[in-house]
Design a protein around this motif. Structure first.
Motif, PDB file in Angstrom:
ATOM      1  N   LYS A  48       0.833  -1.207   0.000  1.00  0.00           N
ATOM      2  CA  LYS A  48       0.000   0.000   0.000  1.00  0.00           C
ATOM      3  C   LYS A  48       0.870   1.260   0.000  1.00  0.00           C
ATOM      4  O   LYS A  48       0.542   2.257  -0.664  1.00  0.00           O
ATOM      5  CB  LYS A  48      -0.919  -0.007   1.217  1.00  0.00           C
ATOM      6  CG  LYS A  48      -2.080  -0.975   1.126  1.00  0.00           C
ATOM      7  CD  LYS A  48      -3.035  -0.581   0.010  1.00  0.00           C
ATOM      8  CE  LYS A  48      -4.239  -1.485  -0.044  1.00  0.00           C
ATOM      9  NZ  LYS A  48      -5.166  -1.120  -1.165  1.00  0.00           N
ATOM     10  N   THR A  49       1.966   1.215   0.736  1.00  0.00           N
ATOM     11  CA  THR A  49       2.886   2.347   0.769  1.00  0.00           C
ATOM     12  C   THR A  49       3.509   2.562  -0.611  1.00  0.00           C
ATOM     13  O   THR A  49       3.648   3.708  -1.069  1.00  0.00           O
ATOM     14  CB  THR A  49       3.990   2.106   1.816  1.00  0.00           C
ATOM     15  OG1 THR A  49       3.385   1.940   3.105  1.00  0.00           O
ATOM     16  CG2 THR A  49       4.962   3.271   1.868  1.00  0.00           C
ATOM     17  N   ILE A  50       3.856   1.482  -1.263  1.00  0.00           N
ATOM     18  CA  ILE A  50       4.407   1.572  -2.615  1.00  0.00           C
ATOM     19  C   ILE A  50       3.401   2.209  -3.568  1.00  0.00           C
ATOM     20  O   ILE A  50       3.749   3.060  -4.396  1.00  0.00           O
ATOM     21  CB  ILE A  50       4.832   0.173  -3.112  1.00  0.00           C
ATOM     22  CG1 ILE A  50       6.100  -0.280  -2.373  1.00  0.00           C
ATOM     23  CG2 ILE A  50       5.068   0.183  -4.620  1.00  0.00           C
ATOM     24  CD1 ILE A  50       6.469  -1.726  -2.626  1.00  0.00           C
ATOM     25  N   GLU A  51       2.134   1.805  -3.457  1.00  0.00           N
ATOM     26  CA  GLU A  51       1.093   2.385  -4.313  1.00  0.00           C
ATOM     27  C   GLU A  51       1.027   3.899  -4.158  1.00  0.00           C
ATOM     28  O   GLU A  51       0.851   4.635  -5.130  1.00  0.00           O
ATOM     29  CB  GLU A  51      -0.267   1.776  -3.966  1.00  0.00           C
ATOM     30  CG  GLU A  51      -0.463   0.353  -4.439  1.00  0.00           C
ATOM     31  CD  GLU A  51      -1.824  -0.201  -4.041  1.00  0.00           C
ATOM     32  OE1 GLU A  51      -2.708   0.608  -3.648  1.00  0.00           O
ATOM     33  OE2 GLU A  51      -2.018  -1.421  -4.119  1.00  0.00           O
ATOM     34  N   CYS A 196      -5.292  -1.950   5.376  1.00  0.00           N
ATOM     35  CA  CYS A 196      -4.914  -2.238   3.993  1.00  0.00           C
ATOM     36  C   CYS A 196      -6.126  -2.709   3.188  1.00  0.00           C
ATOM     37  O   CYS A 196      -6.109  -2.652   1.957  1.00  0.00           O
ATOM     38  CB  CYS A 196      -3.819  -3.309   3.960  1.00  0.00           C
ATOM     39  SG  CYS A 196      -2.264  -2.766   4.695  1.00  0.00           S
ATOM     40  N   LYS A 197      -7.164  -3.122   3.873  1.00  0.00           N
ATOM     41  CA  LYS A 197      -8.363  -3.597   3.185  1.00  0.00           C
ATOM     42  C   LYS A 197      -9.198  -2.447   2.646  1.00  0.00           C
ATOM     43  O   LYS A 197      -9.612  -2.461   1.477  1.00  0.00           O
ATOM     44  CB  LYS A 197      -9.215  -4.457   4.116  1.00  0.00           C
ATOM     45  CG  LYS A 197     -10.433  -5.069   3.442  1.00  0.00           C
ATOM     46  CD  LYS A 197     -11.167  -6.019   4.371  1.00  0.00           C
ATOM     47  CE  LYS A 197     -12.364  -6.657   3.658  1.00  0.00           C
ATOM     48  NZ  LYS A 197     -13.078  -7.599   4.549  1.00  0.00           N
ATOM     49  N   ILE A 202      -3.847   5.140   5.131  1.00  0.00           N
ATOM     50  CA  ILE A 202      -2.663   4.918   4.295  1.00  0.00           C
ATOM     51  C   ILE A 202      -2.112   6.235   3.762  1.00  0.00           C
ATOM     52  O   ILE A 202      -0.895   6.470   3.753  1.00  0.00           O
ATOM     53  CB  ILE A 202      -2.979   3.954   3.138  1.00  0.00           C
ATOM     54  CG1 ILE A 202      -3.454   2.588   3.660  1.00  0.00           C
ATOM     55  CG2 ILE A 202      -1.745   3.782   2.246  1.00  0.00           C
ATOM     56  CD1 ILE A 202      -2.446   1.855   4.499  1.00  0.00           C
ATOM     57  N   LYS A 203      -3.015   7.125   3.333  1.00  0.00           N
ATOM     58  CA  LYS A 203      -2.547   8.413   2.811  1.00  0.00           C
ATOM     59  C   LYS A 203      -1.930   9.270   3.916  1.00  0.00           C
ATOM     60  O   LYS A 203      -0.918   9.946   3.697  1.00  0.00           O
ATOM     61  CB  LYS A 203      -3.688   9.173   2.133  1.00  0.00           C
ATOM     62  CG  LYS A 203      -3.204  10.421   1.397  1.00  0.00           C
ATOM     63  CD  LYS A 203      -4.313  11.101   0.634  1.00  0.00           C
ATOM     64  CE  LYS A 203      -3.768  12.219  -0.252  1.00  0.00           C
ATOM     65  NZ  LYS A 203      -2.944  13.186   0.490  1.00  0.00           N
ATOM     66  N   ASP A 204      -2.531   9.252   5.110  1.00  0.00           N
ATOM     67  CA  ASP A 204      -1.958  10.022   6.225  1.00  0.00           C
ATOM     68  C   ASP A 204      -0.540   9.561   6.518  1.00  0.00           C
ATOM     69  O   ASP A 204       0.369  10.373   6.711  1.00  0.00           O
ATOM     70  CB  ASP A 204      -2.816   9.856   7.478  1.00  0.00           C
ATOM     71  CG  ASP A 204      -4.152  10.570   7.358  1.00  0.00           C
ATOM     72  OD1 ASP A 204      -4.279  11.463   6.498  1.00  0.00           O
ATOM     73  OD2 ASP A 204      -5.076  10.228   8.116  1.00  0.00           O
ATOM     74  N   TRP A 205      -0.351   8.240   6.554  1.00  0.00           N
ATOM     75  CA  TRP A 205       0.976   7.667   6.775  1.00  0.00           C
ATOM     76  C   TRP A 205       1.935   8.061   5.654  1.00  0.00           C
ATOM     77  O   TRP A 205       3.057   8.505   5.906  1.00  0.00           O
ATOM     78  CB  TRP A 205       0.876   6.147   6.886  1.00  0.00           C
ATOM     79  CG  TRP A 205       2.072   5.408   6.383  1.00  0.00           C
ATOM     80  CD1 TRP A 205       2.171   4.717   5.209  1.00  0.00           C
ATOM     81  CD2 TRP A 205       3.358   5.287   7.019  1.00  0.00           C
ATOM     82  NE1 TRP A 205       3.428   4.175   5.068  1.00  0.00           N
ATOM     83  CE2 TRP A 205       4.178   4.512   6.163  1.00  0.00           C
ATOM     84  CE3 TRP A 205       3.886   5.753   8.214  1.00  0.00           C
ATOM     85  CZ2 TRP A 205       5.487   4.189   6.480  1.00  0.00           C
ATOM     86  CZ3 TRP A 205       5.210   5.439   8.532  1.00  0.00           C
ATOM     87  CH2 TRP A 205       5.988   4.665   7.680  1.00  0.00           C
ATOM     88  N   SER A 206       1.487   7.909   4.416  1.00  0.00           N
ATOM     89  CA  SER A 206       2.352   8.180   3.272  1.00  0.00           C
ATOM     90  C   SER A 206       2.738   9.649   3.185  1.00  0.00           C
ATOM     91  O   SER A 206       3.880   9.986   2.852  1.00  0.00           O
ATOM     92  CB  SER A 206       1.660   7.733   1.973  1.00  0.00           C
ATOM     93  OG  SER A 206       1.396   6.339   1.995  1.00  0.00           O
TER      94      SER A 206
END
Length: 224
Positions: A48-51, A196-197, A202-206
Motif C-alpha cells: 500500500k505504501t508503494i502504491e 490495507c483492506k 494509508i494516505k496520512d501515513w504516506s
C-alpha cells in the motif's frame, strides 16, 4: 559470559550499521526498518505504501524471513526491485545481512529503501541496520496488551501503525488505552490507524513519510 558475548555482537553490529548509514546518506537513500509480529500485515502495508509513493520516489525492498521468498516475489510483481534474505533460523536481520544485500541492488536507482524485518517483536529492535526510521506494525487481532509485554520495540519506534482497523468491531481492542500506554513509553512516536483492506490511514501515513524523506534530503543538501 553470555552477556559479554551478546554485548560484543551488538558492538560489532553497530559498527556495520554505521557503515550502512553512511552509504545510505552518501547515496541519498532514506531507509525504513519495518518490524512486526508474523501476520500483522507488514507486506500488505508495504504494498500500500508503494502504491502511494512509487510516483514520487524510486523504491526498493529488502525482505527478511526465516525461509521462503514469497514476500519478495509479491513486491517484484509490482515492478519494484526486491531482495530476499533468508536467515535460516535467526529471528532478526542484522547490519551485515543488509550490507551484503546491497551488493544486489542498484543504489543509484533507489531513493526509499524499505526493509521488512523478520516477524518478531523482540530481537529485531536490538539490531541497528543503518535505518532512518524504525516502524512497528501492530494489528488489531494481536490485542492491545502488546506494548506492555514487549516494551522495548514500542519505546524505540519512530512510528506505530495500528493495522487492520477494519476488524475493530470484531474485537475488544482499546485504541485509546493503547495510545496512552505507548505514549507513556515514547512521547515522540507517531501513531497511525490504518487498514490495507479499506485504505484507511494509508494516505496520512504516506504523506507523513514523504515529509520525513524531504526533510532528510534537505538536511543532505545543507551538509553537502
Amino acid at each position: 559470559m553470555e552477556i559479554k558475548v551478546m554485548k560484543d555482537i551488538l558492538v560489532n553490529n553497530n559498527l556495520v550499521a554505521e557503515e550502512n548509514a553512511k552509504t545510505f546518506k552518501d547515496k541519498g537513500i532514506f531507509v525504513l526498518n519495518l518490524m512486526a509480529s508474523p501476520g500483522a500485515g507488514k507486506t500488505s502495508f508495504i504494498l500500500k505504501t508503494i502504491e502511494e509513493l512509487s510516483n514520487s520516489f524510486k523504491i526498493a525492498v529488502i525482505e527478511g524471513d526465516i525461509a521462503s521468498k514469497i514476500d519478495a516475489e509479491k513486491i517484484k510483481e509490482r515492478g519494484i526491485p526486491a531482495i530476499q534474505i533468508n536467515t535460516g533460523g535467526a529471528c532478526h536481520l542484522d547490519a551485515s545481512m543488509i550490507k551484503n544485500a546491497l551488493d544486489f541492488l542498484d543504489l543509484s536507482q533507489i531513493e526509499l529503501l524499505i526493509i521488512e524485518n523478520v516477524g518478531n517483536l523482540v530481537c529485531p529492535v536490538e539490531f541497528k541496520l543503518g535505518e532512518n526510521l524504525k516502524v512497528v506494525v501492530l494489528s488489531i487481532p494481536e490485542g492491545d496488551d502488546k506494548p506492555l509485554k514487549y516494551p522495548l520495540i514500542f519505546s524505540e519506534a519512530n512510528a506505530l501503525i495500528l493495522n487492520k482497523t477494519d476488524l475493530l468491531s470484531y474485537s475488544d481492542f482499546d485504541i485509546d488505552k493503547l495510545k496512552e500506554v505507548v505514549r507513556g513509553m515514547n512521547r515522540e512516536v507517531k501513531i497511525f490507524e490504518a487498514s490495507c483492506k479499506d485504505g484507511k490511514g494509508i494516505k496520512d501515513w504516506s504523506d507523513w513519510l514523504k515529509g520525513q524523506i524531504y526533510a532528510f534530503r534537505l538536511e543532505g543538501l545543507k551538509s553537502g
